[in-house]
Design a protein around this motif. Structure first.
Motif, PDB file in Angstrom:
ATOM      1  N   ARG A 252       0.844  -1.199   0.000  1.00  0.00           N
ATOM      2  CA  ARG A 252       0.000   0.000   0.000  1.00  0.00           C
ATOM      3  C   ARG A 252       0.882   1.253   0.000  1.00  0.00           C
ATOM      4  O   ARG A 252       1.893   1.316   0.704  1.00  0.00           O
ATOM      5  CB  ARG A 252      -0.917  -0.004   1.223  1.00  0.00           C
ATOM      6  CG  ARG A 252      -2.068   0.999   1.112  1.00  0.00           C
ATOM      7  CD  ARG A 252      -2.959   0.979   2.337  1.00  0.00           C
ATOM      8  NE  ARG A 252      -3.632  -0.278   2.574  1.00  0.00           N
ATOM      9  CZ  ARG A 252      -4.745  -0.680   1.950  1.00  0.00           C
ATOM     10  NH1 ARG A 252      -5.288   0.092   1.013  1.00  0.00           N
ATOM     11  NH2 ARG A 252      -5.310  -1.842   2.251  1.00  0.00           N
ATOM     12  N   LYS A 253       0.492   2.235  -0.801  1.00  0.00           N
ATOM     13  CA  LYS A 253       1.347   3.399  -1.025  1.00  0.00           C
ATOM     14  C   LYS A 253       1.576   4.241   0.222  1.00  0.00           C
ATOM     15  O   LYS A 253       2.527   5.023   0.276  1.00  0.00           O
ATOM     16  CB  LYS A 253       0.750   4.257  -2.140  1.00  0.00           C
ATOM     17  CG  LYS A 253       0.821   3.600  -3.511  1.00  0.00           C
ATOM     18  CD  LYS A 253       0.229   4.478  -4.599  1.00  0.00           C
ATOM     19  CE  LYS A 253       0.334   3.805  -5.964  1.00  0.00           C
ATOM     20  NZ  LYS A 253      -0.248   4.637  -7.051  1.00  0.00           N
ATOM     21  N   THR A 254       0.725   4.085   1.221  1.00  0.00           N
ATOM     22  CA  THR A 254       0.915   4.832   2.472  1.00  0.00           C
ATOM     23  C   THR A 254       1.965   4.194   3.373  1.00  0.00           C
ATOM     24  O   THR A 254       2.296   4.761   4.417  1.00  0.00           O
ATOM     25  CB  THR A 254      -0.417   4.921   3.233  1.00  0.00           C
ATOM     26  OG1 THR A 254      -0.938   3.601   3.432  1.00  0.00           O
ATOM     27  CG2 THR A 254      -1.432   5.764   2.467  1.00  0.00           C
ATOM     28  N   ILE A 255       2.487   3.029   2.977  1.00  0.00           N
ATOM     29  CA  ILE A 255       3.447   2.298   3.804  1.00  0.00           C
ATOM     30  C   ILE A 255       4.850   2.498   3.253  1.00  0.00           C
ATOM     31  O   ILE A 255       5.137   2.092   2.122  1.00  0.00           O
ATOM     32  CB  ILE A 255       3.103   0.798   3.838  1.00  0.00           C
ATOM     33  CG1 ILE A 255       1.721   0.586   4.463  1.00  0.00           C
ATOM     34  CG2 ILE A 255       4.172   0.016   4.596  1.00  0.00           C
ATOM     35  CD1 ILE A 255       1.239  -0.851   4.414  1.00  0.00           C
ATOM     36  N   PRO A 256       5.748   3.130   4.010  1.00  0.00           N
ATOM     37  CA  PRO A 256       7.122   3.315   3.534  1.00  0.00           C
ATOM     38  C   PRO A 256       7.896   1.989   3.499  1.00  0.00           C
ATOM     39  O   PRO A 256       7.813   1.193   4.433  1.00  0.00           O
ATOM     40  CB  PRO A 256       7.743   4.274   4.557  1.00  0.00           C
ATOM     41  CG  PRO A 256       6.597   4.809   5.359  1.00  0.00           C
ATOM     42  CD  PRO A 256       5.524   3.783   5.308  1.00  0.00           C
ATOM     43  N   VAL A 257       8.632   1.776   2.428  1.00  0.00           N
ATOM     44  CA  VAL A 257       9.553   0.641   2.329  1.00  0.00           C
ATOM     45  C   VAL A 257      10.949   1.161   2.656  1.00  0.00           C
ATOM     46  O   VAL A 257      11.503   1.987   1.930  1.00  0.00           O
ATOM     47  CB  VAL A 257       9.519   0.012   0.931  1.00  0.00           C
ATOM     48  CG1 VAL A 257      10.565  -1.099   0.825  1.00  0.00           C
ATOM     49  CG2 VAL A 257       8.124  -0.531   0.623  1.00  0.00           C
ATOM     50  N   MET A 258      11.529   0.675   3.753  1.00  0.00           N
ATOM     51  CA  MET A 258      12.807   1.193   4.226  1.00  0.00           C
ATOM     52  C   MET A 258      14.005   0.416   3.688  1.00  0.00           C
ATOM     53  O   MET A 258      15.109   0.954   3.602  1.00  0.00           O
ATOM     54  CB  MET A 258      12.825   1.174   5.759  1.00  0.00           C
ATOM     55  CG  MET A 258      11.731   2.039   6.378  1.00  0.00           C
ATOM     56  SD  MET A 258      11.839   2.095   8.175  1.00  0.00           S
ATOM     57  CE  MET A 258      11.376   0.408   8.597  1.00  0.00           C
ATOM     58  N   ALA A 259      13.785  -0.856   3.337  1.00  0.00           N
ATOM     59  CA  ALA A 259      14.861  -1.676   2.782  1.00  0.00           C
ATOM     60  C   ALA A 259      14.228  -2.867   2.099  1.00  0.00           C
ATOM     61  O   ALA A 259      13.121  -3.294   2.462  1.00  0.00           O
ATOM     62  CB  ALA A 259      15.819  -2.137   3.873  1.00  0.00           C
ATOM     63  N   GLN A 260      14.912  -3.406   1.099  1.00  0.00           N
ATOM     64  CA  GLN A 260      14.420  -4.611   0.452  1.00  0.00           C
ATOM     65  C   GLN A 260      15.536  -5.275  -0.344  1.00  0.00           C
ATOM     66  O   GLN A 260      16.527  -4.641  -0.718  1.00  0.00           O
ATOM     67  CB  GLN A 260      13.231  -4.313  -0.464  1.00  0.00           C
ATOM     68  CG  GLN A 260      13.508  -3.411  -1.643  1.00  0.00           C
ATOM     69  CD  GLN A 260      12.266  -3.181  -2.479  1.00  0.00           C
ATOM     70  OE1 GLN A 260      11.533  -4.111  -2.814  1.00  0.00           O
ATOM     71  NE2 GLN A 260      11.996  -1.927  -2.806  1.00  0.00           N
ATOM     72  N   THR A 261      15.352  -6.580  -0.595  1.00  0.00           N
ATOM     73  CA  THR A 261      16.263  -7.311  -1.458  1.00  0.00           C
ATOM     74  C   THR A 261      15.500  -8.447  -2.111  1.00  0.00           C
ATOM     75  O   THR A 261      14.527  -8.971  -1.560  1.00  0.00           O
ATOM     76  CB  THR A 261      17.477  -7.855  -0.677  1.00  0.00           C
ATOM     77  OG1 THR A 261      18.433  -8.367  -1.598  1.00  0.00           O
ATOM     78  CG2 THR A 261      17.084  -8.964   0.273  1.00  0.00           C
ATOM     79  N   VAL A 262      15.939  -8.802  -3.303  1.00  0.00           N
ATOM     80  CA  VAL A 262      15.419  -9.975  -4.010  1.00  0.00           C
ATOM     81  C   VAL A 262      16.616 -10.772  -4.492  1.00  0.00           C
ATOM     82  O   VAL A 262      17.614 -10.193  -4.939  1.00  0.00           O
ATOM     83  CB  VAL A 262      14.486  -9.578  -5.170  1.00  0.00           C
ATOM     84  CG1 VAL A 262      15.197  -8.702  -6.192  1.00  0.00           C
ATOM     85  CG2 VAL A 262      13.901 -10.800  -5.847  1.00  0.00           C
TER      86      VAL A 262
END
Length: 267
Positions: A101-111
């Motif tokens: 959801r666009k209101t939720i910040p993504v602080m880190a990610q990896t694939v």
């Protein structure tokens, strides 16, 4: 916060699954088996291998994105291989996707891959490449961080019992999660693992403090009537003790795939 995990079966039941995803109002949507075929002119294409033909939505990732306009989607393909429009061969990407959801910040990610590597010129031999996606978000309602990982586990033609490749896959998933998850906050791991409950996958994930919600809540079937083979376990959702589970369900109805959706509400 609501999290849903589902093997979408390449959109074979596209109308029901799109309606379900639009109505379920999940904050995080973790999907496995999605396709994207930019050059397709037809909505339906065919996957072929000896003795098997399966209908696929040509651009199911885009169709899901269209019914989730309030979400950002990340498509994580494992391979590019041929789908057919009649006799015309079209290169198509296949993999998993996560919608946030666009209101939720993504602080880190990896694939990254938990088995094999990306193949740009065909689907490859079984067991084919598989990947996982892990992201760390901030719950805007509580300002509390949460790490979520999903995986589509490798498929062995011999079945779902553990193999050396599945041992490697389990360790690769743990290593991927540890790149993003700090280790001292909430963690949810889900997906179509393609393993049985006695798999080495679960002791590996238990090292992170995770427990499975499917088996510990007495669910014995994660497949729908569209799946006719024995061995009814495939999909799992695991949480650490600090995840406050408000509700959890292995959704029997509506049937939107040959897999059941896993639905988790947390406080």
């Amino acid at each position: 916060m609501r999290i849903v995990s589902l093997n979408a079966w390449a959109g074979k039941l596209h109308a029901p699954v799109l309606q379900y995803l639009a109505e379920i109002d999940a904050d995080i949507v973790c999907l496995q088996e999605l396709s994207r075929t930019p050059t397709a002119r037809s909505a339906w294409l065919i996957y072929r291998e000896p003795g098997l033909e399966l209908p696929q939505r040509a651009n199911f990732f885009d169709e899901v994105a269209a019914v989730l306009p309030g979400h950002d989607g990340v498509f994580c393909p494992t391979a590019s291989g041929p789908l057919y429009d009649g006799e015309a061969l079209l290169p198509s990407q296949f993999g998993l996707a996560t919608f946030v959801r666009k209101t939720i910040p993504v602080m880190a990610q990896t694939v990254d891959f938990v088995h094999g590597h990306y193949t740009p010129d065909g689907w490859g031999e079984h067991p084919r490449a598989r990947n996982a996606h892990c992201l760390r978000i901030l719950d805007p309602a509580t300002c509390a961080p949460l790490t979520i990982a999903q995986m589509h586990g490798l498929r062995e033609t011999s079945g779902k019992a553990d193999t050396p490749a599945r041992h490697v896959q389990a360790d690769a998933l743990v290593n991927l999660i540890e790149r993003v998850w700090p280790g001292d906050e909430r963690l949810v791991v889900c997906g179509d693992f393609n393993v049985l409950p006695d798999s080495v996958t679960f002791p590996a994930l238990a090292r992170l403090g995770l427990r499975d919600l499917v088996t510990t809540n007495g669910f014995t079937d994660t497949r729908t009537s569209h799946y006719e083979k024995p061995g009814r376990y495939a999909d799992y959702m695991l949480v650490t003790p600090d995840v406050a589970v408000k509700a959890f369900d292995v959704v029997a109805q509506p049937e939107v795939s040959d897999h059941r959706a896993l639905l988790l509400d947390i406080d």
